[in-house]
Each structure stands twice: as structure tokens, then as C-alpha cells.
Design a protein around this motif. Sequence first.
Motif, PDB file in Angstrom:
ATOM      1  N   PRO A  43       2.156 -10.556   3.156  1.00  0.00           N
ATOM      2  CA  PRO A  43       2.242  -9.091   3.267  1.00  0.00           C
ATOM      3  C   PRO A  43       3.621  -8.598   3.702  1.00  0.00           C
ATOM      4  CG  PRO A  43       0.181  -9.861   4.202  1.00  0.00           C
ATOM      5  CD  PRO A  43       0.995 -11.088   3.886  1.00  0.00           C
ATOM      6  N   GLU A  44       4.334  -9.399   4.492  1.00  0.00           N
ATOM      7  CA  GLU A  44       5.662  -8.975   4.936  1.00  0.00           C
ATOM      8  C   GLU A  44       6.652  -8.947   3.782  1.00  0.00           C
ATOM      9  OE1 GLU A  44       6.384  -7.571   7.846  1.00  0.00           O
ATOM     10  OE2 GLU A  44       4.223  -7.766   8.084  1.00  0.00           O
ATOM     11  N   HIS A  45       6.460  -9.793   2.789  1.00  0.00           N
ATOM     12  CA  HIS A  45       7.297  -9.736   1.590  1.00  0.00           C
ATOM     13  C   HIS A  45       6.987  -8.460   0.800  1.00  0.00           C
ATOM     14  CE1 HIS A  45       8.005 -14.393   1.480  1.00  0.00           C
ATOM     15  NE2 HIS A  45       8.532 -13.801   2.539  1.00  0.00           N
ATOM     16  N   TRP A  46       5.697  -8.157   0.689  1.00  0.00           N
ATOM     17  CA  TRP A  46       5.318  -6.914   0.011  1.00  0.00           C
ATOM     18  C   TRP A  46       5.889  -5.697   0.754  1.00  0.00           C
ATOM     19  CZ3 TRP A  46       3.080  -5.989  -4.604  1.00  0.00           C
ATOM     20  CH2 TRP A  46       2.409  -7.029  -5.245  1.00  0.00           C
ATOM     21  N   ARG A  47       5.887  -5.765   2.074  1.00  0.00           N
ATOM     22  CA  ARG A  47       6.373  -4.639   2.872  1.00  0.00           C
ATOM     23  C   ARG A  47       7.834  -4.329   2.573  1.00  0.00           C
ATOM     24  NH1 ARG A  47       3.729  -2.952   7.294  1.00  0.00           N
ATOM     25  NH2 ARG A  47       2.791  -4.988   7.661  1.00  0.00           N
ATOM     26  N   LYS A  48       8.632  -5.360   2.379  1.00  0.00           N
ATOM     27  CA  LYS A  48      10.033  -5.161   2.039  1.00  0.00           C
ATOM     28  C   LYS A  48      10.199  -4.442   0.704  1.00  0.00           C
ATOM     29  CE  LYS A  48      11.731  -9.285   4.464  1.00  0.00           C
ATOM     30  NZ  LYS A  48      12.374 -10.611   4.277  1.00  0.00           N
ATOM     31  N   VAL A  49       9.215  -4.613  -0.158  1.00  0.00           N
ATOM     32  CA  VAL A  49       9.313  -4.097  -1.530  1.00  0.00           C
ATOM     33  C   VAL A  49       8.688  -2.722  -1.682  1.00  0.00           C
ATOM     34  CG1 VAL A  49       8.537  -4.507  -3.901  1.00  0.00           C
ATOM     35  CG2 VAL A  49       9.460  -6.389  -2.553  1.00  0.00           C
ATOM     36  N   ILE A  50       7.503  -2.508  -1.105  1.00  0.00           N
ATOM     37  CA  ILE A  50       6.767  -1.268  -1.382  1.00  0.00           C
ATOM     38  C   ILE A  50       6.681  -0.333  -0.182  1.00  0.00           C
ATOM     39  CG2 ILE A  50       5.427  -2.355  -3.218  1.00  0.00           C
ATOM     40  CD1 ILE A  50       3.055  -2.526  -1.333  1.00  0.00           C
ATOM     41  N   GLY A  51       7.264  -0.736   0.963  1.00  0.00           N
ATOM     42  CA  GLY A  51       7.287   0.158   2.113  1.00  0.00           C
ATOM     43  C   GLY A  51       6.397  -0.309   3.248  1.00  0.00           C
ATOM     44  N   ASP A  52       6.604   0.291   4.406  1.00  0.00           N
ATOM     45  CA  ASP A  52       5.902  -0.127   5.621  1.00  0.00           C
ATOM     46  C   ASP A  52       4.410   0.165   5.590  1.00  0.00           C
ATOM     47  OD1 ASP A  52       7.956  -1.270   7.401  1.00  0.00           O
ATOM     48  OD2 ASP A  52       8.894   0.681   7.171  1.00  0.00           O
ATOM     49  N   THR A  53       3.978   1.197   4.879  1.00  0.00           N
ATOM     50  CA  THR A  53       2.544   1.495   4.823  1.00  0.00           C
ATOM     51  C   THR A  53       1.797   0.537   3.902  1.00  0.00           C
ATOM     52  OG1 THR A  53       2.790   3.029   2.965  1.00  0.00           O
ATOM     53  CG2 THR A  53       2.948   3.958   5.200  1.00  0.00           C
ATOM     54  N   LEU A  54       2.520  -0.124   3.001  1.00  0.00           N
ATOM     55  CA  LEU A  54       1.925  -0.997   1.985  1.00  0.00           C
ATOM     56  C   LEU A  54       0.997  -0.214   1.060  1.00  0.00           C
ATOM     57  CD1 LEU A  54       1.230  -4.181   4.160  1.00  0.00           C
ATOM     58  CD2 LEU A  54       2.924  -3.976   2.333  1.00  0.00           C
ATOM     59  N   LEU A  55       1.236   1.081   0.932  1.00  0.00           N
ATOM     60  CA  LEU A  55       0.529   1.855  -0.090  1.00  0.00           C
ATOM     61  C   LEU A  55       1.139   1.481  -1.439  1.00  0.00           C
ATOM     62  CD1 LEU A  55       0.139   5.435   1.441  1.00  0.00           C
ATOM     63  CD2 LEU A  55      -1.708   3.888   0.759  1.00  0.00           C
ATOM     64  N   PHE A  56       0.301   1.148  -2.396  1.00  0.00           N
ATOM     65  CA  PHE A  56       0.811   0.576  -3.645  1.00  0.00           C
ATOM     66  C   PHE A  56       0.209   1.317  -4.832  1.00  0.00           C
ATOM     67  CE2 PHE A  56       0.998  -3.462  -6.457  1.00  0.00           C
ATOM     68  CZ  PHE A  56       2.270  -3.153  -6.890  1.00  0.00           C
ATOM     69  N   GLN A  57       0.408   2.660  -4.850  1.00  0.00           N
ATOM     70  CA  GLN A  57      -0.123   3.431  -5.970  1.00  0.00           C
ATOM     71  C   GLN A  57       0.713   4.677  -6.226  1.00  0.00           C
ATOM     72  OE1 GLN A  57      -1.999   2.464  -8.219  1.00  0.00           O
ATOM     73  NE2 GLN A  57      -2.097   4.396  -9.336  1.00  0.00           N
ATOM     74  N   PHE A  58       2.003   4.465  -6.466  1.00  0.00           N
ATOM     75  CA  PHE A  58       2.932   5.518  -6.856  1.00  0.00           C
ATOM     76  C   PHE A  58       3.111   6.555  -5.762  1.00  0.00           C
ATOM     77  CE2 PHE A  58       1.694   3.441 -10.733  1.00  0.00           C
ATOM     78  CZ  PHE A  58       2.884   3.369 -11.441  1.00  0.00           C
ATOM     79  N   GLY A  59       3.973   7.542  -6.036  1.00  0.00           N
ATOM     80  CA  GLY A  59       4.300   8.521  -5.020  1.00  0.00           C
ATOM     81  C   GLY A  59       4.724   9.844  -5.615  1.00  0.00           C
ATOM     82  N   VAL A  60       4.591  10.887  -4.806  1.00  0.00           N
ATOM     83  CA  VAL A  60       5.001  12.247  -5.173  1.00  0.00           C
ATOM     84  C   VAL A  60       6.160  12.624  -4.268  1.00  0.00           C
ATOM     85  CG1 VAL A  60       4.325  14.675  -5.133  1.00  0.00           C
ATOM     86  CG2 VAL A  60       2.735  12.953  -6.029  1.00  0.00           C
ATOM     87  N   TYR A  61       7.260  13.081  -4.858  1.00  0.00           N
ATOM     88  CA  TYR A  61       8.475  13.349  -4.085  1.00  0.00           C
ATOM     89  C   TYR A  61       8.648  14.819  -3.712  1.00  0.00           C
ATOM     90  CZ  TYR A  61       9.722   8.530  -4.963  1.00  0.00           C
ATOM     91  OH  TYR A  61       9.706   7.152  -4.984  1.00  0.00           O
TER      92      TYR A  61
END
Length: 325
Positions: A43-61
Amino acid sequence: MRDMTEALHKNSISLDTFPYQIIETKNPDSYEKKVVQTYQEDPEHWRKVIGDTLLFQFGVYDNTFSSQTFTPPSGSNRTSKLDESGIRYFEQQLFLAGVTGSDRPTMKRILDIGCGWGYALKYLAEQYPECQRLDGINVSGQQLSHCSKFHTEKGLQDRINLFQCNAKDIDLLPDIDDPYDLVVMRGVISHFSYDLFETVMEKLWKRMSTGGSVIISDNLYNIDLNAYKSDTPDEVDRLACKYRKTPEYFHTIMQKSGFFIQDKRVLPSNADAVKWLLEIQNNIEKHFPRGAGGALDELHVMCENMAVAIVKNKISIYSTVLKKP
């Protein structure tokens, strides 16, 4: 951990040391192992990639709907843009479902199908303090173990129940007479075979309360699937997403299951979806300059392929809100 989990499934044994419950299945899903493999990465590798929340379903800016600002953990040196945009997207979907604000419905029981690393459940527990029962299901023991630790750190372990369970077995979740008022399915239907998708929606309808809401987010293909061709040859089933779906098929199954489609739209916008993908691609290159390996390498290729397809309007990310009439 995975071998132990498979043994538990096979022998119907439950260990007190497991921080989640295991729901036995009578009809194993042959594709499940591929999905589990996708999320075996630390999970820490994923955190580096997708952010600290580990939300992995796109984003609205665009922050028009945002009700809070994400504060990264103390000492974090990573950008919070992915976290903020991910929370903002989730907030907009909750708003579109009519489950926020002073006149929102009371929540007695909530379900997160494919609960990932647990942030959405934590967010929902805080958003709905009256809800004393939030369930999260996932096929990945790796993710569920992280969820349990995370929720315990937040003091939510008594309200959040975690189950290692295939989505097609939601009829086996406990207390069938206690229906769900809100269900979240974000970024999981891409992992479903067609038969599994149709079975899940049929069973989900039976577990919902009258007037209950289902919030869905997933990428759908805007063109004839027979005509779609990836920019990179499809020799690898990247991130267990080989069962592509069109908006027409997707929404037909929703209605066939008995749900009323309250809202459906492209959200986030194609521009925001591309921005989110390119940020993730950049993070992979930044933190793993020699290659990440495994699922993160698959994600790196997928980010580029999908960004190009979105620019060409071959793919969009769709938000759908369902109601049980």
C-alpha cells in the motif's frame, strides 16, 4: 497472507487473527485471482502513486462543490492534488445522490462494494455519525488488512465491518432483514465479468432499502467495442479490466435490475480525467525511475493509453446514481 486466506476459503476455517470476516462462496469466480493479484502491491507504494488517501477513482479539479480541504499527513512531501480531487469527486457524487445537506435521509446501514484501502468508508462514517453499521467488502486480503489498521487508528473499528467477499455473494452478508440505505460502487465494475455484473445488480436490489441510493463511478467505452483498439497492443490484461462495457449496456443492466436511474453523466470531465491520469503517470516515473514492476507498471501503461482514448472520446468516466423505487 494470500495462501492463508485461500486455505480459509477452502476449509471453511475462521481465525481470530484475521482483522476481517470471510464469506464463503459456493461458486468461485475464476477471475477473482487476477483482481487479487492486481492489489497485492505494498500500500505504501500505491500511496506514492495515487495519493495519501489511496482513493483510486479519478478526480474533479473544480472546487465548486467542495465542503472541506484535504490536509496531508504531517511530514508528507507529496502533492495533495490527487487527494483533493478524489475527495471532491466523491463529494459531488454524494451531492447528486441527494444524501448530503440538512435535509438528507438518515443512514442506518451503508455498504462499500470494493472498498479499496478504506478511505471512503472512513469518510462515510464521519459524514453519517448516526450510522452505526458500515460494511466494506473486497476480494483482496492485502487491502482489507490495511483497511482494518486504518479504521482502528481512526477509532472506527466498532462501526465498520470488513468482509473478504466476492460481490456476487452479497446475498450472504449477515442480517438480510437489515437493508442498506446507501451503497457505493466506485471503480469496481471494470473488474466484473458480464455475468458477474448482472448477478451483482440483481442481488443488490434485494439488499437495498426502499428509496435507498447506489453511487457508481466507472470508465465506459463510447464506441463499438469491436472497433476499439488500444494504442498499445492488448497483450496484457492490465489491472484486471478486460471486460469492457458501453454506457448503453451498463444502463440497460441497471434498469433491468429494477433500479431507477436518478442521475447519469460524464463526471469527471474528460479534461479532468486526463489530468488525473497524467498526474499518476508522473508520480510513477518520479518515485520509480527504474520501473515500478507488477501492477504499477501496468498502471503506467494504462494511464497513457486511457488518456489518449479519453482525448479521442473513445472512453469517458461516468457517474451514475440509482434509487430503489
